[in-house]
Design a protein around this motif. Structure first.
Motif, PDB file in Angstrom:
ATOM      1  N   THR A  16      51.707  -0.762 -30.740  1.00 13.45           N
ATOM      2  CA  THR A  16      51.077  -1.729 -29.857  1.00 13.45           C
ATOM      3  C   THR A  16      51.203  -1.277 -28.399  1.00 13.45           C
ATOM      4  O   THR A  16      51.988  -0.387 -28.088  1.00 13.45           O
ATOM      5  CB  THR A  16      51.741  -3.119 -30.000  1.00 13.45           C
ATOM      6  OG1 THR A  16      53.145  -2.938 -29.971  1.00 13.45           O
ATOM      7  CG2 THR A  16      51.324  -3.781 -31.289  1.00 13.45           C
ATOM      8  N   CYS A  17      50.442  -1.923 -27.533  1.00 16.71           N
ATOM      9  CA  CYS A  17      50.469  -1.650 -26.097  1.00 16.71           C
ATOM     10  C   CYS A  17      51.913  -1.704 -25.596  1.00 16.71           C
ATOM     11  O   CYS A  17      52.617  -2.670 -25.857  1.00 16.71           O
ATOM     12  CB  CYS A  17      49.618  -2.701 -25.386  1.00 16.71           C
ATOM     13  SG  CYS A  17      49.843  -2.718 -23.605  1.00 16.71           S
ATOM     14  N   PRO A  18      52.393  -0.673 -24.905  1.00 16.89           N
ATOM     15  CA  PRO A  18      53.798  -0.648 -24.476  1.00 16.89           C
ATOM     16  C   PRO A  18      54.128  -1.713 -23.433  1.00 16.89           C
ATOM     17  O   PRO A  18      55.295  -2.068 -23.260  1.00 16.89           O
ATOM     18  CB  PRO A  18      53.980   0.754 -23.889  1.00 16.89           C
ATOM     19  CG  PRO A  18      52.620   1.258 -23.623  1.00 16.89           C
ATOM     20  CD  PRO A  18      51.685   0.563 -24.556  1.00 16.89           C
ATOM     21  N   ARG A  43      41.840   1.193 -22.581  1.00 17.16           N
ATOM     22  CA  ARG A  43      42.731   0.254 -21.911  1.00 17.16           C
ATOM     23  C   ARG A  43      43.112  -0.870 -22.860  1.00 17.16           C
ATOM     24  O   ARG A  43      42.384  -1.163 -23.804  1.00 17.16           O
ATOM     25  CB  ARG A  43      42.022  -0.380 -20.704  1.00 17.16           C
ATOM     26  CG  ARG A  43      41.913   0.547 -19.522  1.00 17.16           C
ATOM     27  CD  ARG A  43      41.112  -0.121 -18.427  1.00 17.16           C
ATOM     28  NE  ARG A  43      40.926   0.804 -17.326  1.00 17.16           N
ATOM     29  CZ  ARG A  43      41.842   1.005 -16.362  1.00 17.16           C
ATOM     30  NH1 ARG A  43      42.954   0.309 -16.370  1.00 17.16           N
ATOM     31  NH2 ARG A  43      41.622   1.883 -15.405  1.00 17.16           N
ATOM     32  N   CYS A  44      44.222  -1.541 -22.543  1.00 21.17           N
ATOM     33  CA  CYS A  44      44.616  -2.724 -23.288  1.00 21.17           C
ATOM     34  C   CYS A  44      43.729  -3.873 -22.828  1.00 21.17           C
ATOM     35  O   CYS A  44      43.555  -4.079 -21.631  1.00 21.17           O
ATOM     36  CB  CYS A  44      46.074  -3.029 -22.994  1.00 21.17           C
ATOM     37  SG  CYS A  44      46.638  -4.565 -23.713  1.00 21.17           S
ATOM     38  N   SER A  45      43.161  -4.629 -23.789  1.00 23.66           N
ATOM     39  CA  SER A  45      42.248  -5.703 -23.382  1.00 23.66           C
ATOM     40  C   SER A  45      43.019  -6.926 -22.884  1.00 23.66           C
ATOM     41  O   SER A  45      42.446  -7.827 -22.298  1.00 23.66           O
ATOM     42  CB  SER A  45      41.323  -6.082 -24.546  1.00 23.66           C
ATOM     43  OG  SER A  45      42.076  -6.680 -25.569  1.00 23.66           O
ATOM     44  N   HIS A  46      44.343  -6.980 -23.117  1.00 17.85           N
ATOM     45  CA  HIS A  46      45.140  -8.105 -22.614  1.00 17.85           C
ATOM     46  C   HIS A  46      45.617  -7.859 -21.186  1.00 17.85           C
ATOM     47  O   HIS A  46      45.419  -8.676 -20.304  1.00 17.85           O
ATOM     48  CB  HIS A  46      46.358  -8.351 -23.512  1.00 17.85           C
ATOM     49  CG  HIS A  46      46.008  -9.035 -24.779  1.00 17.85           C
ATOM     50  ND1 HIS A  46      45.899 -10.399 -24.878  1.00 17.85           N
ATOM     51  CD2 HIS A  46      45.708  -8.541 -25.991  1.00 17.85           C
ATOM     52  CE1 HIS A  46      45.544 -10.726 -26.108  1.00 17.85           C
ATOM     53  NE2 HIS A  46      45.428  -9.600 -26.810  1.00 17.85           N
ATOM     54  N   CYS A  47      46.280  -6.722 -20.976  1.00 15.35           N
ATOM     55  CA  CYS A  47      46.911  -6.512 -19.664  1.00 15.35           C
ATOM     56  C   CYS A  47      46.227  -5.404 -18.858  1.00 15.35           C
ATOM     57  O   CYS A  47      46.555  -5.187 -17.703  1.00 15.35           O
ATOM     58  CB  CYS A  47      48.392  -6.183 -19.849  1.00 15.35           C
ATOM     59  SG  CYS A  47      48.659  -4.648 -20.733  1.00 15.35           S
ATOM     60  N   GLY A  48      45.258  -4.715 -19.461  1.00 16.64           N
ATOM     61  CA  GLY A  48      44.515  -3.711 -18.709  1.00 16.64           C
ATOM     62  C   GLY A  48      45.249  -2.404 -18.504  1.00 16.64           C
ATOM     63  O   GLY A  48      44.798  -1.558 -17.742  1.00 16.64           O
ATOM     64  N   THR A  49      46.377  -2.222 -19.193  1.00 16.52           N
ATOM     65  CA  THR A  49      47.114  -0.956 -19.081  1.00 16.52           C
ATOM     66  C   THR A  49      46.258   0.210 -19.560  1.00 16.52           C
ATOM     67  O   THR A  49      45.667   0.141 -20.626  1.00 16.52           O
ATOM     68  CB  THR A  49      48.401  -1.010 -19.933  1.00 16.52           C
ATOM     69  OG1 THR A  49      49.203  -2.074 -19.468  1.00 16.52           O
ATOM     70  CG2 THR A  49      49.167   0.297 -19.845  1.00 16.52           C
ATOM     71  N   LYS A  50      46.191   1.262 -18.740  1.00 12.20           N
ATOM     72  CA  LYS A  50      45.461   2.460 -19.143  1.00 12.20           C
ATOM     73  C   LYS A  50      46.413   3.326 -19.954  1.00 12.20           C
ATOM     74  O   LYS A  50      47.485   3.687 -19.474  1.00 12.20           O
ATOM     75  CB  LYS A  50      44.981   3.194 -17.891  1.00 12.20           C
ATOM     76  CG  LYS A  50      43.934   4.228 -18.170  1.00 12.20           C
ATOM     77  CD  LYS A  50      43.464   4.873 -16.870  1.00 12.20           C
ATOM     78  CE  LYS A  50      42.472   5.961 -17.171  1.00 12.20           C
ATOM     79  NZ  LYS A  50      42.241   6.814 -16.008  1.00 12.20           N
TER      80      LYS A  50
END
Ligand code: ZN
Length: 125
Positions: A16-18, A43-50
């Motif tokens: 999952t997204c770190p 990108r993560c669609s929740h927090c936008g992390t690339k």
């Protein structure tokens, strides 16, 4: 696996997204669908992390993959040779087969470990 949520192990084991740990980084969460094995969301669609922090970011995962490969080989050696009493040739085949069969998992795990070295969980996002 929920009890690990918030720790790096959760993100590493589930892919999952770190940062938010709310969704998978991978387009297909099953690593054994080989044609999608390296396909990741940008990108993560929740927090936008690339995920790809910089160009060729995941090349570094090769170092982790090497370490995991050695760990798997040592484990296979101990099981096949020490516990099952296999001869050297049998043990060698067992090690090779374990590496081939576990390759998709090793590949994904090494990416997950690599990205978790650079990004931390953030409960706020
Ligand atoms: Zn996220």
């Amino acid at each position: 696996m929920q009890f690990l949520k918030g720790s790096k192990s959760y993100s590493i084991l589930t892919g999952t997204c770190p940062v938010c740990q709310k969704e998978s980084m991978y387009v297909d969460s099953n690593p054994y669908k080989l044609q999608n094995i390296l396909k990741m969301h940008e990108r993560c669609s929740h927090c936008g992390t690339k995920y790809k922090i910089e160009p060729s970011f995941f090349f570094g995962a090769m170092y982790v993959s090497y370490a995991l490969g050695v760990a798997v080989s040592v484990a296979a050696f101990i099981i096949a040779h020490v516990f099952l009493g296999g001869e050297l040739m049998t043990t060698f085949i067992a090690i090779t087969l374990s590496l081939i069969v576990l390759m998709p998992i090793i590949l994904r795990l090494s990416r997950n470990i690599w990205i978790n070295m650079f990004l931390n969980y953030n409960e706020a996002v």
